[in-house]
Design an enzyme around this catalytic site. Structure first.
Site, PDB file in Angstrom:
ATOM      1  N   ASN A  76       0.848  -1.196   0.000  1.00  0.00           N
ATOM      2  CA  ASN A  76       0.000   0.000   0.000  1.00  0.00           C
ATOM      3  C   ASN A  76       0.876   1.236   0.000  1.00  0.00           C
ATOM      4  O   ASN A  76       1.878   1.307   0.731  1.00  0.00           O
ATOM      5  CB  ASN A  76      -0.897  -0.001   1.241  1.00  0.00           C
ATOM      6  CG  ASN A  76      -2.069   0.973   1.146  1.00  0.00           C
ATOM      7  OD1 ASN A  76      -2.715   1.257   2.141  1.00  0.00           O
ATOM      8  ND2 ASN A  76      -2.360   1.472  -0.040  1.00  0.00           N
ATOM      9  N   GLU A 119     -11.388  12.928   8.132  1.00  0.00           N
ATOM     10  CA  GLU A 119     -10.610  12.555   6.953  1.00  0.00           C
ATOM     11  C   GLU A 119     -11.557  12.639   5.756  1.00  0.00           C
ATOM     12  O   GLU A 119     -12.606  12.004   5.770  1.00  0.00           O
ATOM     13  CB  GLU A 119     -10.082  11.131   7.119  1.00  0.00           C
ATOM     14  CG  GLU A 119      -9.146  10.656   6.025  1.00  0.00           C
ATOM     15  CD  GLU A 119      -8.702   9.221   6.274  1.00  0.00           C
ATOM     16  OE1 GLU A 119      -7.578   8.886   5.858  1.00  0.00           O
ATOM     17  OE2 GLU A 119      -9.474   8.443   6.867  1.00  0.00           O
TER      18      GLU A 119
END
Length: 830
Positions: A76, A119
């Site tokens: 990732n 977020e």
């Protein structure tokens, strides 16, 4: 820090702790290729690069350009360029996005805010996985912007990495439909449109941290070469007009400075709150507040968006921000949509249209050059009142404390002229709240509230004391009463001492100086012919008295934006006294005890301890797993426990929580037939599973208004006891208070349950100084002769034959006067 691209695994994230100080805020040269985690500034832009493993890299070019490449060896990675802080910008991007529908990747505008910690993503393109496809998320509708439809979704991350370390926080997604293609790519994102739509759905943001145009890849391969820039049209986005339109505050605009001094009228709750006036993104003045409403003045030429920021939230600190006077008009805080400082919808920044700043954050008041009322000038300022619709008035320079006055004096006149035109500015919470305007003890007008602030007008000849009465309080209903214009001056509700409609000090009528009417009751606004702003810079402080001479109670206004159910199962036991001590010490009451019948049987002394801080409810006789019990076996468990509770001197229970939360039709039916509401919980603290004190407190921090948490009063409860102080502190910081569980709904409500407007210690009556018959401010709640008890919001008869404990007289439960008076704020004799 970043949302994982799959639903099954949790990715590790870049945090300030993991990067180390050396990696933060670095400045690197052009065409530097990053292969290890880093953040900083380069080419006039902020950048971030993170990976957990593999060969991903990111190259920084001049300006807002970056390139990236990654292969399947990378688990990732994510990186991008943008700004720190982010905000309301018009973001242009162009370049190359080299993935396909078979690769797990996305291209998005990505950012963070704090207070609240959020977020957020504006997803422009993605491959095999839509990043907003989170389990348990909530779809929030869609809107159109920049030639596309964006579908909005809110998700929650629980105890996951963030820019503030491990935390629980919400994620907001706007996902473009149709998504952009792959290869050569370009587009525009008008970020303010997303912020505004999110806010319209209750998804508010806090103070901006970084915002970047990011590429992310998960167990895939690809490349990107993206350039980002800030386009024309960024800045504030505001709407106004004659009705007092809400504003959204962002970066500075090109308008000129205010045509007048800028006046901020505010007060603190504790008295050490600090606020900063920011104009065009720069702080121009900082003030420490007192507990009285004061005018704070800025004289200068700064131009741009006007924001008032609350900077030191903590404990019981709150700011009551009345209005800002700018460019010759008064802009009321409760008319402003852009608000990251109000606690609502279960989070800081989750509300708008409010003058209470519960959390660190800002309220935006538009641009210095805006004119929402259509009538702006640099003339004399109004120190009080006035709406953004142009209704202004003159008041005292310090906002004298005034209230409905008696014939015994104060800064009042005992007789005088008629009311003429009276304007009441108010709004409801549900929208069906009803208020009466009472003058001289008579109702002269009745209005049903909308959910937005409105002006309600009375034109007539009545004279006497002016009261605004809230008449149909119930769960979820509250009235926000901004002010009343009487005799040509604006009288602010938060300046009024006589207030029987505010919940404070553990009872209705227990507060004053508040614009929130939580309970059926009245706020007194003085006499029709008085002028508090005339001839006095400080105003007279007067109080309303009843014909019997009893004065209204004193105390600060309540700061509860919602209520939660604090519950404990399995007691009482050896640690119950210690638990109760912690609950009392930290003000986390009332609570609900779900007891086992075997422990309360013939144990009146411990049951009285439980009753001192809450209610005793049914949790079965000896806690068996009843999944396969017959109906008669379940009834036996429930009925024996209810009888034991009453035998120990407590009122008959109204709630039943089954052991282990077993939820079968047999158990539910048995509880219903025994007259009990079946209830479990919304949040499990997992104290029964060895959770630490911090884990228990974090679980409690997930509570939303009306929800219930499961904890235990049992042999393994030491960690629970140690968590009480943090739970209490966290709830206060979020504007939440402990409540009782309504047996009609199973939801947590105010301790008075929203059903009784009686205050503890007796409700006073407001009388007209002109000698008219006074009208009682209490719409319900029992006899004034002191023959009833308000027990945590429920009304019981007082026992005639005993002074302490619970009894049974005249075929009903009763409570001794001494016990009734020992609730520590839960109620009292009425």
């Amino acid at each position: 820090m970043f949302k994982h691209l799959t639903q099954s695994r949790v990715k590790r994230c870049l945090t300030f702790a993991s990067l180390g100080l050396a990696a933060l805020a670095t400045s690197v040269s052009a065409q530097t290729t990053l292969t290890s985690n880093s953040t900083g500034n380069q080419g006039g832009h902020y950048y971030t690069f993170w990976k957990d493993s593999g060969d991903a890299s990111m190259t920084l070019y001049d300006g807002g350009r970056y390139g990236s490449q990654w292969g399947n060896s990378t688990n990732n990675w994510v990186g991008g360029k943008g700004w720190n802080p982010g905000g309301r910008k018009t973001v242009n991007y162009e370049g190359y996005y080299g993935v396909s529908n078979s690769q797990n990747s996305y291209l998005a505008l990505y950012g963070w805010t704090t207070n609240p910690l959020i977020e957020y993503y504006v997803i422009e393109s993605y491959g095999s996985y839509n990043p907003s496809s989170c389990n348990g998320g909530q779809d929030m509708g869609s809107f159109n912007s920049d030639g596309a439809t964006y579908n909005v979704r809110r998700c929650q991350r629980v105890n996951q990495p963030s820019i503030e370390g491990t935390a629980t926080f919400y994620q907001y997604f706007s996902v473009r439909s149709p998504k952009k293609g792959f290869g050569n790519i370009s587009g525009t994102i008008t970020v303010g449109n997303h912020f505004d739509y999110w806010a319209s759905q209750g998804l508010n943001l806090g103070s901006h941290n970084y915002m970047v145009m990011a590429t992310e890849g998960y167990q895939s391969q690809g490349s990107s070469d993206i350039s980002v820039s800030e386009g024309a049209g960024s800045g504030s986005s505001s709407s106004g007009g004659s009705s007092g339109g809400s504003t959204s505050s962002g970066s500075s605009s090109s308008g000129g400075p205010s045509g007048s001094d800028i006046i901020v009228r505010a007060r603190g709750t504790v008295g050490d709150e600090s606020i900063t006036l920011s104009i065009g993104g720069n702080g121009v003045a900082t003030w420490t507040l007192s507990t009285n409403a004061q005018n704070y003045t800025y004289s200068g030429n700064a131009a741009g968006d006007v924001q008032v920021e609350f900077t030191n939230d903590g404990g019981d600190r709150d700011v009551i921000l009345d209005y800002v006077y700018v460019n010759g008009e008064t802009r009321q805080a409760e008319d402003m949509e852009y608000n990251t400082a109000t606690y609502g919808n279960g989070e800081c920044g989750g509300g708008e249209f409010s003058e209470t700043m519960h959390c660190n954050g800002v309220i935006g008041f538009g641009d210095t050059s805006d004119c929402f009322s259509g009538s702006c000038n640099a003339g004399s300022t109004s120190s009080s009142g006035g709406t953004s619709s142009g209704t202004t008035s003159t008041s005292s320079s310090s906002g004298g404390n005034t209230s409905s006055s008696s014939s015994s004096g104060g800064n009042t006149s005992s007789s005088g002229g008629s009311a003429g035109n009276i304007v009441v500015r108010a709004r409801g919470t549900n929208g069906d709240e009803i208020i009466n305007l009472n003058i001289g003890g008579n109702t002269v007008a009745t209005w049903t509230m909308a959910t937005s602030d409105q002006n309600y007008n009375y034109n007539g000849n009545a004279s006497g004391d002016v009261d605004v009465e809230f008449t149909n309080d119930a769960s979820g209903r509250d009235v926000i009463l901004d002010y009343v214009i009487v005799n040509g001056e604006t009288r602010q509700a938060e300046d009024m001492e006589y207030n029987t409609a505010t919940y404070g000090n553990g009872s209705c009528g227990g507060g004053e100086y508040s614009e929130t009417m939580h309970c059926s009751g009245v706020i007194g606004f003085g006499h029709t012919d008085e002028c508090y702003s005339c001839g006095s810079s400080s105003g007279g402080t007067t109080s309303s008295t009843s014909s019997s001479g009893n004065t209204s109670s004193s105390g600060g206004s309540a700061s509860c934006s919602g209520y939660v159910g604090i519950t404990f199962d399995d007691g009482p036991g050896s640690s119950t006294s210690t638990l109760i001590s912690q609950l009392e010490q930290h003000g986390l009451t009332p609570v609900t005890w779900f007891v086992q019948g075997q422990y309360v049987n013939n144990n009146a002394s411990q049951v009285q301890q439980l009753l001192s801080v809450g209610e005793v409810q049914n949790h079965s006789w000896d806690h068996p797993d009843m999944t396969n019990y017959s109906y008669s076996q379940v009834v036996d468990q429930i009925s024996r426990t209810s009888q034991a509770i009453q035998n120990a001197g407590a009122p008959a229970p109204t709630l039943y929580r089954p052991p282990y939360g077993n939820n079968t039709s047999t158990i539910r039916q048995a509880a219903q037939d025994q007259g009990l509401r079946f209830i479990t919980w919304d949040v499990d603290s997992r104290d029964w599973d060895g959770a630490s004190s911090s884990q228990i407190a974090n679980a409690a921090n997930q509570l939303q208004n009306g929800q219930v948490i499961l904890m235990h009063d049992a042999s393994y409860q030491n960690n629970t006891i140690n968590a009480i102080s943090q739970i209490a502190s966290n709830l206060r910081s979020r504007g939440l208070c402990a409540g009782r569980i309504d047996p009609n709904t199973g939801r947590a409500v105010a301790p008075n349950g929203g059903s009784s407007s009686s205050s503890s210690g007796g409700t006073t009556s407001s009388t007209s100084s002109s000698g008219g018959s006074g009208s009682s401010s209490s719409s319900s709640g029992g006899s004034s002769s002191g023959s009833q008890c308000n027990w945590w919001g429920s009304i019981y008869p007082l026992c005639q034959n005993q002074n302490s404990g619970w009894g049974w007289e005249n075929n009903q439960s009763c409570i001794g006067a001494q016990t009734c008076s020992s609730q520590n704020g839960g109620g009292g004799i009425i």
